[in-house]
Scaffold this motif. Structure first.
Motif, PDB file in Angstrom:
ATOM      1  N   GLU A 272       7.696  33.845  30.562  1.00  0.00           N
ATOM      2  CA  GLU A 272       7.490  35.422  31.149  1.00  0.00           C
ATOM      3  C   GLU A 272       8.451  35.701  31.602  1.00  0.00           C
ATOM      4  OE1 GLU A 272       3.385  35.556  32.693  1.00  0.00           O
ATOM      5  OE2 GLU A 272       2.711  34.075  31.398  1.00  0.00           O
ATOM      6  N   SER A 273       8.812  37.180  31.508  1.00  0.00           N
ATOM      7  CA  SER A 273       9.675  37.646  32.291  1.00  0.00           C
ATOM      8  C   SER A 273       8.964  38.563  33.589  1.00  0.00           C
ATOM      9  CB  SER A 273      10.072  38.901  31.283  1.00  0.00           C
ATOM     10  OG  SER A 273      11.060  38.426  30.278  1.00  0.00           O
ATOM     11  N   PRO A 274       9.824  39.041  34.479  1.00  0.00           N
ATOM     12  CA  PRO A 274       8.978  39.672  35.475  1.00  0.00           C
ATOM     13  C   PRO A 274       8.267  40.771  35.072  1.00  0.00           C
ATOM     14  CG  PRO A 274      11.386  39.686  35.997  1.00  0.00           C
ATOM     15  CD  PRO A 274      11.083  38.960  34.731  1.00  0.00           C
ATOM     16  N   LYS A 275       6.954  41.131  35.842  1.00  0.00           N
ATOM     17  CA  LYS A 275       6.379  42.522  35.384  1.00  0.00           C
ATOM     18  C   LYS A 275       6.003  43.116  36.619  1.00  0.00           C
ATOM     19  CE  LYS A 275       4.065  40.095  31.462  1.00  0.00           C
ATOM     20  NZ  LYS A 275       5.105  39.480  31.423  1.00  0.00           N
ATOM     21  N   PRO A 276       6.318  44.501  36.784  1.00  0.00           N
ATOM     22  CA  PRO A 276       6.206  45.381  37.774  1.00  0.00           C
ATOM     23  C   PRO A 276       4.675  45.516  38.180  1.00  0.00           C
ATOM     24  CG  PRO A 276       6.589  46.880  35.712  1.00  0.00           C
ATOM     25  CD  PRO A 276       6.721  45.265  35.168  1.00  0.00           C
ATOM     26  N   THR A 277       4.503  45.630  39.534  1.00  0.00           N
ATOM     27  CA  THR A 277       2.936  45.873  39.794  1.00  0.00           C
ATOM     28  C   THR A 277       2.891  47.103  40.513  1.00  0.00           C
ATOM     29  OG1 THR A 277       3.702  44.828  42.022  1.00  0.00           O
ATOM     30  CG2 THR A 277       2.972  43.460  40.314  1.00  0.00           C
ATOM     31  N   ASN A 278       4.001  47.878  40.844  1.00  0.00           N
ATOM     32  CA  ASN A 278       3.863  49.026  42.072  1.00  0.00           C
ATOM     33  C   ASN A 278       4.606  50.105  41.338  1.00  0.00           C
ATOM     34  OD1 ASN A 278       6.263  48.138  42.788  1.00  0.00           O
ATOM     35  ND2 ASN A 278       5.812  48.670  44.915  1.00  0.00           N
ATOM     36  N   TYR A 279       5.145  50.243  40.069  1.00  0.00           N
ATOM     37  CA  TYR A 279       6.082  51.313  39.701  1.00  0.00           C
ATOM     38  C   TYR A 279       5.782  52.569  39.556  1.00  0.00           C
ATOM     39  CZ  TYR A 279       3.847  51.223  34.842  1.00  0.00           C
ATOM     40  OH  TYR A 279       3.067  51.492  33.856  1.00  0.00           O
ATOM     41  N   LYS A 280       4.363  52.890  39.245  1.00  0.00           N
ATOM     42  CA  LYS A 280       4.207  54.507  39.341  1.00  0.00           C
ATOM     43  C   LYS A 280       4.113  54.979  40.865  1.00  0.00           C
ATOM     44  CE  LYS A 280       0.896  54.361  35.786  1.00  0.00           C
ATOM     45  NZ  LYS A 280      -0.577  54.391  35.102  1.00  0.00           N
ATOM     46  N   GLU A 281       3.812  54.177  41.771  1.00  0.00           N
ATOM     47  CA  GLU A 281       4.122  54.386  43.295  1.00  0.00           C
ATOM     48  C   GLU A 281       5.592  54.718  43.563  1.00  0.00           C
ATOM     49  OE1 GLU A 281       3.976  52.215  47.493  1.00  0.00           O
ATOM     50  OE2 GLU A 281       2.493  51.660  45.908  1.00  0.00           O
ATOM     51  N   VAL A 282       6.192  53.918  43.112  1.00  0.00           N
ATOM     52  CA  VAL A 282       7.703  53.999  43.293  1.00  0.00           C
ATOM     53  C   VAL A 282       8.402  55.130  42.832  1.00  0.00           C
ATOM     54  CG1 VAL A 282       9.863  52.762  43.249  1.00  0.00           C
ATOM     55  CG2 VAL A 282       8.038  51.337  44.137  1.00  0.00           C
ATOM     56  N   ILE A 283       7.972  55.169  41.261  1.00  0.00           N
ATOM     57  CA  ILE A 283       8.758  56.315  40.617  1.00  0.00           C
ATOM     58  C   ILE A 283       8.429  57.616  41.256  1.00  0.00           C
ATOM     59  CG2 ILE A 283       6.910  56.478  38.995  1.00  0.00           C
ATOM     60  CD1 ILE A 283      10.816  56.664  37.944  1.00  0.00           C
ATOM     61  N   SER A 284       7.328  57.719  41.763  1.00  0.00           N
ATOM     62  CA  SER A 284       6.858  59.047  42.426  1.00  0.00           C
ATOM     63  C   SER A 284       7.790  59.565  43.533  1.00  0.00           C
ATOM     64  CB  SER A 284       5.230  59.171  42.704  1.00  0.00           C
ATOM     65  OG  SER A 284       5.093  58.265  43.856  1.00  0.00           O
ATOM     66  N   LYS A 285       8.463  58.447  44.237  1.00  0.00           N
ATOM     67  CA  LYS A 285       9.081  58.768  45.316  1.00  0.00           C
ATOM     68  C   LYS A 285      10.525  59.339  44.909  1.00  0.00           C
ATOM     69  CE  LYS A 285       7.156  54.941  47.898  1.00  0.00           C
ATOM     70  NZ  LYS A 285       7.615  53.725  48.575  1.00  0.00           N
ATOM     71  N   ILE A 286      10.983  59.145  43.731  1.00  0.00           N
ATOM     72  CA  ILE A 286      12.098  59.454  43.267  1.00  0.00           C
ATOM     73  C   ILE A 286      12.453  61.077  43.280  1.00  0.00           C
ATOM     74  CG2 ILE A 286      13.825  59.461  41.356  1.00  0.00           C
ATOM     75  CD1 ILE A 286      13.080  57.031  40.644  1.00  0.00           C
ATOM     76  N   VAL A 287      13.459  61.592  43.933  1.00  0.00           N
ATOM     77  CA  VAL A 287      13.620  63.062  44.127  1.00  0.00           C
ATOM     78  C   VAL A 287      14.810  63.355  43.174  1.00  0.00           C
ATOM     79  CG1 VAL A 287      14.054  64.965  45.617  1.00  0.00           C
ATOM     80  CG2 VAL A 287      12.888  63.058  46.607  1.00  0.00           C
ATOM     81  N   TYR A 288      14.558  64.441  42.197  1.00  0.00           N
ATOM     82  CA  TYR A 288      15.678  64.782  41.512  1.00  0.00           C
ATOM     83  C   TYR A 288      16.623  65.597  42.379  1.00  0.00           C
ATOM     84  CZ  TYR A 288      17.157  66.347  36.788  1.00  0.00           C
ATOM     85  OH  TYR A 288      17.912  66.411  35.650  1.00  0.00           O
ATOM     86  N   PRO A 289      17.759  65.114  42.488  1.00  0.00           N
ATOM     87  CA  PRO A 289      18.806  65.722  43.325  1.00  0.00           C
ATOM     88  C   PRO A 289      18.721  67.309  43.122  1.00  0.00           C
ATOM     89  CG  PRO A 289      19.825  63.726  42.439  1.00  0.00           C
ATOM     90  CD  PRO A 289      18.516  64.053  41.920  1.00  0.00           C
ATOM     91  N   LYS A 290      18.830  68.150  44.010  1.00  0.00           N
ATOM     92  CA  LYS A 290      19.071  69.415  43.824  1.00  0.00           C
ATOM     93  C   LYS A 290      20.458  69.920  43.214  1.00  0.00           C
ATOM     94  CE  LYS A 290      17.469  73.528  45.351  1.00  0.00           C
ATOM     95  NZ  LYS A 290      16.390  74.271  44.767  1.00  0.00           N
ATOM     96  N   VAL A 291      21.652  69.136  43.618  1.00  0.00           N
ATOM     97  CA  VAL A 291      22.778  69.612  43.006  1.00  0.00           C
ATOM     98  C   VAL A 291      22.678  69.354  41.554  1.00  0.00           C
ATOM     99  CG1 VAL A 291      23.516  67.230  43.462  1.00  0.00           C
ATOM    100  CG2 VAL A 291      25.198  69.356  43.266  1.00  0.00           C
ATOM    101  N   CYS A 292      22.114  68.233  41.112  1.00  0.00           N
ATOM    102  CA  CYS A 292      22.018  68.039  39.725  1.00  0.00           C
ATOM    103  C   CYS A 292      21.161  68.979  38.928  1.00  0.00           C
ATOM    104  CB  CYS A 292      21.376  66.541  39.252  1.00  0.00           C
ATOM    105  SG  CYS A 292      22.336  65.084  40.050  1.00  0.00           S
ATOM    106  N   GLN A 293      19.828  69.651  39.547  1.00  0.00           N
ATOM    107  CA  GLN A 293      19.086  70.627  38.856  1.00  0.00           C
ATOM    108  C   GLN A 293      19.919  71.970  38.891  1.00  0.00           C
ATOM    109  OE1 GLN A 293      15.448  71.083  41.167  1.00  0.00           O
ATOM    110  NE2 GLN A 293      14.914  69.068  41.150  1.00  0.00           N
TER     111      GLN A 293
END
Length: 121
Positions: free
Chosen positions: A29-50
């Motif tokens: 069995e491969s690793p399976k994420p347990t908190n990815y929704k919580e972590v993904i919500s912390k990612i901020v789209y860089p203003k310069v990229c926007q």
């Protein structure tokens, strides 16, 4: 003026566990994420990229230890360093159910995590 919104999608797929399965496939069995929704919500789209209209997919391969913690990461591809850094800032917070070998013993494993950055109107 157009309003830019961020859509982040975390899709997980497995490169496979680092298991010696004796040539028998499908039992480890491969690793399976347990908190990815919580972590993904912390990612901020860089203003310069926007502002520059930069979109794309950041792919990072994670090495996960026997307790489910990320012990190493390697960025496989990214459209710009700012998007890579946005992912890098939170990737350490991911937790996993560890990979297991064919006997059910927790082992070190790898998983690839793509993060899509998309601007919408």
């Amino acid at each position: 003026m157009k309003k830019q919104l961020l859509t982040l999608t975390l899709v997980l797929f497995v490169f496979g566990a680092l298991a010696n399965n004796g040539g028998v496939k499908g039992e480890a069995e491969s690793p399976k994420p347990t908190n990815y929704k919580e972590v993904i919500s912390k990612i901020v789209y860089p203003k310069v990229c926007q502002e520059k209209g930069i979109e794309g997919k950041v792919i990072v391969t994670l090495k996960v230890d026997e307790t489910g913690n990320v012990i190493n990461h390697e960025f496989d591809s990214y459209p710009c360093s700012d998007l890579r850094d946005a992912v890098k800032d939170v990737i350490k917070d991911l937790k996993f159910k560890p990979a297991k070998n064919e006997e059910g013993t927790a082992i070190v494993g790898k998983i690839a995590v793509p993060v899509n950055f998309k601007l919408t109107i």
